[in-house]
Design a protein around this motif. Structure first.
Motif, PDB file in Angstrom:
ATOM      1  N   SER A 234       0.815  -1.223   0.000  1.00  0.00           N
ATOM      2  CA  SER A 234       0.000   0.000   0.000  1.00  0.00           C
ATOM      3  C   SER A 234       0.839   1.259   0.000  1.00  0.00           C
ATOM      4  O   SER A 234       0.325   2.348  -0.257  1.00  0.00           O
ATOM      5  N   PHE A 235       2.147   1.140   0.290  1.00  0.00           N
ATOM      6  CA  PHE A 235       3.013   2.321   0.257  1.00  0.00           C
ATOM      7  C   PHE A 235       3.005   2.958  -1.126  1.00  0.00           C
ATOM      8  O   PHE A 235       3.173   4.179  -1.251  1.00  0.00           O
ATOM      9  N   SER A 236       2.792   2.164  -2.159  1.00  0.00           N
ATOM     10  CA  SER A 236       2.800   2.707  -3.525  1.00  0.00           C
ATOM     11  C   SER A 236       1.633   3.654  -3.760  1.00  0.00           C
ATOM     12  O   SER A 236       1.635   4.395  -4.747  1.00  0.00           O
ATOM     13  N   THR A 237       0.631   3.661  -2.861  1.00  0.00           N
ATOM     14  CA  THR A 237      -0.456   4.643  -2.971  1.00  0.00           C
ATOM     15  C   THR A 237      -0.082   5.958  -2.287  1.00  0.00           C
ATOM     16  O   THR A 237      -0.785   6.965  -2.456  1.00  0.00           O
ATOM     17  N   LEU A 238       1.012   5.957  -1.531  1.00  0.00           N
ATOM     18  CA  LEU A 238       1.440   7.141  -0.799  1.00  0.00           C
ATOM     19  C   LEU A 238       2.645   7.822  -1.433  1.00  0.00           C
ATOM     20  O   LEU A 238       2.866   9.012  -1.212  1.00  0.00           O
ATOM     21  N   ALA A 239       3.430   7.072  -2.194  1.00  0.00           N
ATOM     22  CA  ALA A 239       4.631   7.635  -2.808  1.00  0.00           C
ATOM     23  C   ALA A 239       4.990   6.823  -4.040  1.00  0.00           C
ATOM     24  O   ALA A 239       4.693   5.632  -4.136  1.00  0.00           O
ATOM     25  N   ARG A 240       5.654   7.491  -4.974  1.00  0.00           N
ATOM     26  CA  ARG A 240       6.093   6.776  -6.171  1.00  0.00           C
ATOM     27  C   ARG A 240       7.579   6.443  -6.126  1.00  0.00           C
ATOM     28  O   ARG A 240       8.095   5.771  -7.017  1.00  0.00           O
ATOM     29  N   GLY A 241       8.290   6.925  -5.091  1.00  0.00           N
ATOM     30  CA  GLY A 241       9.708   6.647  -4.970  1.00  0.00           C
ATOM     31  C   GLY A 241      10.199   6.920  -3.569  1.00  0.00           C
ATOM     32  O   GLY A 241       9.524   7.582  -2.765  1.00  0.00           O
ATOM     33  N   ALA A 242      11.399   6.402  -3.251  1.00  0.00           N
ATOM     34  CA  ALA A 242      11.959   6.570  -1.910  1.00  0.00           C
ATOM     35  C   ALA A 242      13.471   6.719  -1.992  1.00  0.00           C
ATOM     36  O   ALA A 242      14.125   6.145  -2.862  1.00  0.00           O
ATOM     37  N   ILE A 243      14.029   7.498  -1.067  1.00  0.00           N
ATOM     38  CA  ILE A 243      15.477   7.640  -0.923  1.00  0.00           C
ATOM     39  C   ILE A 243      15.826   7.299   0.515  1.00  0.00           C
ATOM     40  O   ILE A 243      15.328   7.940   1.449  1.00  0.00           O
ATOM     41  N   LEU A 244      16.655   6.278   0.690  1.00  0.00           N
ATOM     42  CA  LEU A 244      16.993   5.754   2.008  1.00  0.00           C
ATOM     43  C   LEU A 244      18.446   6.073   2.316  1.00  0.00           C
ATOM     44  O   LEU A 244      19.358   5.476   1.746  1.00  0.00           O
ATOM     45  N   GLN A 245      18.675   7.009   3.221  1.00  0.00           N
ATOM     46  CA  GLN A 245      20.022   7.403   3.618  1.00  0.00           C
ATOM     47  C   GLN A 245      20.370   6.715   4.939  1.00  0.00           C
ATOM     48  O   GLN A 245      19.834   7.045   5.988  1.00  0.00           O
ATOM     49  N   SER A 246      21.258   5.737   4.875  1.00  0.00           N
ATOM     50  CA  SER A 246      21.730   5.032   6.075  1.00  0.00           C
ATOM     51  C   SER A 246      20.582   4.424   6.873  1.00  0.00           C
ATOM     52  O   SER A 246      20.410   4.697   8.059  1.00  0.00           O
ATOM     53  N   GLY A 247      19.840   3.577   6.222  1.00  0.00           N
ATOM     54  CA  GLY A 247      18.769   2.876   6.912  1.00  0.00           C
ATOM     55  C   GLY A 247      17.948   2.061   5.945  1.00  0.00           C
ATOM     56  O   GLY A 247      17.703   2.477   4.815  1.00  0.00           O
TER      57      GLY A 247
END
Length: 612
Positions: A234-247
């Motif tokens: 369901s995260f794909s309904t909240l955002a189309r991409g992600a950037i994970l810095q040290s985690g």
């Protein structure tokens, strides 16, 4: 620890240089339903800011220790969003090393929006939403104002809207133990984040954003949070991409909320709140019921739980003091953090991330995932002696209770100790040869291995906590990027931040890259506790390059849009080219993702043992 002056913090927080209008002026405004949100324009006329907008009801009184409730309406027809930022959520702000106090409050669930001046609802700009880190015990929106990101997006002709929000922390955001589990109130801080992201989906179009073009990015606990949300499709309904810095999802060892340690930590917290000290697991053991008034009896009566009692406490300072004491006495260092919640009707972490990945039931959105070269040095004790026997016990304590038999765990730990020998040449900070910096025995070995949970009882040191090297951060990043190899519909890019910092014994530690994304932190020195670049001029150059990659990813879904600073093409992670981008001033280049491959395979091949 570096102490910052009021002037230094003001420089960081005043990058907007806002000219606050009165509400009857013709300033920037946004209509949300029947309410007009009035913001403020910067003195240069290039950006508009809307601050302190509540996205949830204040989590006070009976709403304390409950999932956040959406703020469906504001009290007035006109809402004043001209202030910079609302208070940070309740926390001990001493971790910032400031020489003054920052505002904190339980009434903190607010969101902020910054946009280019002149943006209208028809602009449909991409949106970047920041989730701050701080070991789930600290952090706040006012540290990361985002004006430099918006300014660079404007200058490269790819304007974006920047959003950040507060979420509950520590014992208030991550209650644990039998009562919290039975009342289904685990992982409240993560649920705050999800509600804030839902607010973005519902309202950002009115600010000129495009709800279909949201990228969520964060560092440390913020990145761990995002990757946790990504475990649900369901995260794909909240955002189309992600950037994970040290985690990443596999960064922390995860347990149920009812383990012996979890209940012990919750008991320590209760022990610090005198009115509730006897209320444990639904039973009040206090002998003083007869002396209580009728109202007070509701705070600790035999039919109440510890949470019922805590909801009646009017002095939030008492809760903060109790939570601080519990953290100081805990064997896990950071007792209040995400836990598995398989029995929840609204589960955030129903199972270990490795099992979710194996099933393929996660949000397959494009993402960037990266780490810093020496993640663990920020947290490793500089005086403790990390002998082989001590490290063995630390690792064992950090991954138990376990599904595996004791002899199986011991065998895995043997593999770790063999893969990471007591040889400073191969330890962290990496590339420093036989130099041990006059620090305790095994410092470089332990800083290379790392473990998110470092029990104080094993080392007898009050300053040993939240340590993470290959075991959690580095291997977790590699595990995330390898999803691109396992699943054809997953696109990812990896990075390895290696820009040299000024303190050799720290190497390139955890958090050092944050100021390169929020360059106002470089100017103000606010991030000095996380690292000071050895070459400040070069750091600003690298900062521009990194922000170009980040904005490009948010705008195009790919970090290589060719706009802004000239920079190398960042290769997508794949079976044919499992590579990461080395981010280093004057030496930014794609490198093979094979550093310490054999050693890290111990963690990657045994995710259940390490509670990943």
């Amino acid at each position: 620890m570096v102490k910052l002056t009021t002037a230094q913090l003001f420089l960081a927080l005043s990058s907007y240089a806002l000219a606050a209008p009165t509400l009857d002026e013709q300033g920037p405004a946004v209509d949300l339903g029947s309410v007009r949100i009035v913001g403020v324009e910067d003195v240069g006329g290039t950006q508009e800011f809307f601050g302190g907008i509540p996205y949830a009801e204040p989590p006070l009184g009976d709403l304390r220790f409950r999932p956040s409730q959406p703020k469906t309406e504001l009290a007035k027809e006109t809402f004043n969003a001209t202030s910079l930022f609302s208070p940070m959520c309740l926390q001990d702000v001493s971790w910032l090393g400031l020489d003054f106090t920052l505002p904190i409050s339980e009434d903190c669930l607010t969101i902020n929006v910054a946009r280019p001046a002149g943006t209208t609802p028809d602009s449909k700009l991409p949106v970047m939403v920041w989730i701050y880190g701080g070991s789930f015990t600290g952090g706040g929106t006012l540290i990361y104002n985002g004006s430099s990101l918006v300014a660079q997006s404007i200058s490269r002709n790819t304007p974006i809207i920047y959003v950040n929000f507060n979420y509950r922390l520590g014992a208030l955001g991550f209650p644990i133990g039998d009562d919290a589990t039975s009342e289904d109130v685990l992982n409240l801080g993560l649920k705050d984040q999800r509600l804030a992201l839902e607010w973005v989906q519902e309202n950002i179009n009115a600010f000129g954003g495009d709800s279909a073009k949201v990228t969520v990015f964060g560092e440390s606990a913020g990145a761990i949070s995002i990757s946790t949300h990504m475990l649900s499709s369901s995260f794909s309904t909240l955002a189309r991409g992600a950037i994970l810095q040290s985690g990443s999802g596999p960064t922390t060892a995860l347990f149920n909320g009812t383990t012996e340690d979890k209940n012990a930590d919750w008991g320590r917290f209760l022990g610090g709140v005198e009115e509730c000290a006897g209320s444990v697991n639904g039973t009040d053991t206090s002998p003083d019921d007869a002396t209580l008034s009728e109202d007070e009896a509701g705070a600790g009566g035999n039919n109440t739980t510890s949470l019922d009692c805590l909801r009646t406490i009017s002095n939030a300072t008492l809760l903060l003091e109790a939570w601080t004491i519990a953290g100081a006495l805990s064997n896990s260092g950071v007792p209040f953090r995400p836990t598995l919640d398989p029995g929840s009707k609204d589960a955030v972490l129903p199972m270990l991330p490795s099992r979710v990945y194996a099933q393929g039931e996660f949000a397959k959105v494009p993402f960037i995932s990266g780490v810093n070269r020496d993640e663990s040095t920020l947290f490793s004790s500089r005086t403790a002696n990390y002998t082989t026997s001590a490290i063995r016990q630390i690792i064992l304590d950090s991954i138990t209770p376990s599904e595996l038999a004791q002899d199986e765990l011991e065998a895995v730990i043997d593999q770790v100790l063999e893969a990471y020998p007591d040889d400073p040449v191969v330890g962290s900070p990496y590339g420093t040869g036989e130099e041990t910096f006059g620090l305790g025995e095994g410092y470089k070995r332990w800083s290379s291995i790392g473990a998110f949970s470092l029990p104080r009882c094993a080392m007898g040191k009050a300053d040993d906590w939240v340590v993470a090297g290959d075991k959690d951060f580095q291997a977790g990043r590699r595990r995330m990027n390898r999803l691109s190899i396992e699943y054809d519909d997953v696109r990812s890019w990896g990075y390895h931040f290696t820009d040299r910092q000024s303190e050799p014994s720290m190497g390139v530690g955890h958090g050092a890259e944050v100021a390169y994304i929020f360059s106002d932190l470089l100017r103000s020195n606010l991030s000095a506790n996380l690292g000071v670049p050895a070459n400040r001029t070069g750091a600003f150059d690298l900062s521009e390059v990194m922000v170009d990659y980040w904005i490009s990813f948010a705008v195009e879904g790919d970090p290589n849009d060719g706009r802004g600073r000239e920079r190398p093409i960042w290769g997508e992670y794949s079976a044919e080219a499992p590579a990461v981008l080395q981010l280093e001033n004057g030496n930014t280049t794609n490198v093979g993702d094979d550093y310490r491959e054999g050693a890290m395979d111990v963690f990657l091949d045994n995710p259940i043992a390490f509670r990943h």
